[in-house]
Design an enzyme around this catalytic site. Structure first.
Site, short mmCIF file in Angstrom:
data_model
loop_
_atom_site.label_atom_id
_atom_site.label_comp_id
_atom_site.label_asym_id
_atom_site.label_seq_id
_atom_site.Cartn_x
_atom_site.Cartn_y
_atom_site.Cartn_z
N GLY A 14 -0.63 0.90 5.38
CA GLY A 14 -0.64 1.20 4.01
C GLY A 14 0.18 0.43 2.96
N SER A 144 7.58 13.76 3.57
CA SER A 144 7.74 14.24 2.03
C SER A 144 8.68 15.50 1.89
CB SER A 144 6.14 14.39 1.43
OG SER A 144 6.41 15.24 0.23
N TYR A 157 -1.44 18.84 2.44
CA TYR A 157 -0.36 17.51 2.38
C TYR A 157 0.82 18.28 2.92
CZ TYR A 157 2.30 13.85 0.46
OH TYR A 157 3.31 12.73 0.25
N ILE A 190 8.38 9.57 -6.02
CA ILE A 190 8.57 8.08 -6.20
C ILE A 190 7.34 7.63 -7.28
CG2 ILE A 190 8.99 6.24 -5.06
CD1 ILE A 190 10.93 8.15 -4.36
#
Ligand code: NAP
Length: 249
Positions: A14, A144, A157, A190
Site C-alpha cells: 500500500g 494503530s 478496525y 497521522i
C-alpha cells in the site's frame, strides 16, 4: 543514517499514498530497492516508481490486492527473483470503515479484517520462509493506537489492529532464532487521506487527547520505520513502538 539500507530488497504494501509512500521513499533514500503494491492508484504507482528510480535504486510496482494470497505469493516470488533476497517487509496497506457497532454490517467487518489482518498474514506467509532460509529479515507491521486502547466507531478496525499486534508477537517468538525480526509501529493520528476523511468534530476531539498538541506527519513515522528495517535494530523484536504524540500512553 546515511545509506543504512543499501542493497537491501524491501517490500512495502500500500505505497501509493500516505504512510506507505513515505516509507517507500525513505527506504530508497537510504539505498534500499523497493517493491510495492497498491489496489487502484495506477497513476500514483507510476509516479512513485519514477521518484524511487531517481534516487538510484530499483522500484517494482504491482497491482495486487493484499487479501488475495495467490496474487501475493506471485508478487513475493517475482520480487525475490528480481532482488535476489527479501530483507524487509512492511505490512502497511490498510483501510477504515468506521461505523457505530449497531450499524456495522458484515461487509464493513470482513473488508477491514481481510485488508488489515489477513493481508499482513498473506505477505508474511509468502515471505517469511525465504527470510528464515537466509537467516535474516525484518517484518514491520503498521498497526494503530486503536488496536491498543480501542476507539468508538472502530470495532472492526480496532480488532484488526489488535490482531496484528498478536500476529507480530507470536511470529516474533517463532522466528527470532532463525534471524528474522518482527515488530510493529502503533501509530496515532497521522495526516493522510485516511484521517482527512474524519469528521471535523472527531478531529478536534482527537487533537485534545494528544499531549504533543498536534497531529503527526508522515515524516514523523518514516525514520522509525527505516530504523526497524535496518541492521541497527538487530536486537529488537516483538516490539510495539508507539508513534502517537503520547496519545495512548
Ligand atoms: P491511506 O492514505 O488511505 O493509504 C492506504 C494505502 O493502502 C494506499 O496505497 C492503498 O492503495 C493501499 N491499499 C488499501 N487497500 C489495499 C488492498 N486491499 N490491497 C493493496 N493495497 C491496498 O492510508 P494511511 O493513512 O497511509 O495508512 C497506512 C497504514 O497506517 C494503514 O495500515 C493504517 O491503518 C495505518 N495507520 C494510519 C493512521 C493514520 O492516522 N493515518 C493511524 C494509525 C495507523 P490505493 O491507493 O490503490 O487505494
Amino acid at each position: 543514517m546515511g545509506k543504512d539500507l543499501e542493497g537491501k530488497g524491501i517490500i512495502v504494501t500500500g505505497a501509493t499514498r500516505g504512510i506507505g509512500r513515505g516509507i517507500a521513499l525513505e527506504v530508497a533514500r537510504r539505498g534500499g530497492n523497493v517493491a510495492f503494491n497498491y489496489l487502484k492508484s495506477e497513476q500514483q504507482a507510476a509516479e512513485l516508481k519514477a521518484e524511487i528510480e531517481k534516487l538510484g535504486v530499483k522500484a517494482l510496482p504491482y497491482q495486487v490486492d493484499v487479501g488475495d494470497l495467490k496474487a501475493v505469493r506471485e508478487m513475493v516470488n517475482a520480487v525475490k527473483k528480481e532482488f535476489g533476497q527479501i530483507d524487509g517487509l512492511v505490512n502497511n496497506a490498510g483501510l477504515t470503515r468506521d461505523k457505530v457497532f449497531v450499524m456495522m454490517t458484515e461487509e464493513d467487518w470482513s473488508e477491514v479484517i481481510r485488508t488489515n489482518l489477513t493481508g499482513p498474514f498473506n505477505f508474511a506467509r509468502a515471505a517469511v520462509f525465504m527470510m528464515m532460509k537466509a537467516k535474516r529479515g525484518s517484518i514491520l507491521n503498521i498497526t494503530s493506537v486503536s488496536g491498543l486502547v480501542g476507539l468508538p466507531g472502530q470495532a472492526n478496525y480496532s480488532a484488526s489492529k489488535a490482531g496484528l499486534i498478536g500476529l507480530t508477537k507470536s511470529l516474533a517468538k517463532e522466528v527470532g532464532r532463525l534471524g528474522v525480526r518482527v515488530n510493529a509501529l502503533a501509530l496515532g493520528f497521522i495526516e493522510t487521506d485516511m484521517t482527512a476523511a474524519l469528521p471535523e468534530e472527531n478531529r478536534t476531539q482527537a487533537l485534545g487527547m494528544i499531549p504533543l498538541g498536534r497531529f503527526g506527519k508522515v515524516e514523523d513515522v518514516t525514520p522509525m520505520a527505516a530504523f526497524l528495517l535496518s541492521d541497527a535494530a538487530s536486537y529488537i523484536t516483538g516490539a510495539v513502538i508507539q508513534v502517537d504524540g503520547g496519545f495512548a500512553m
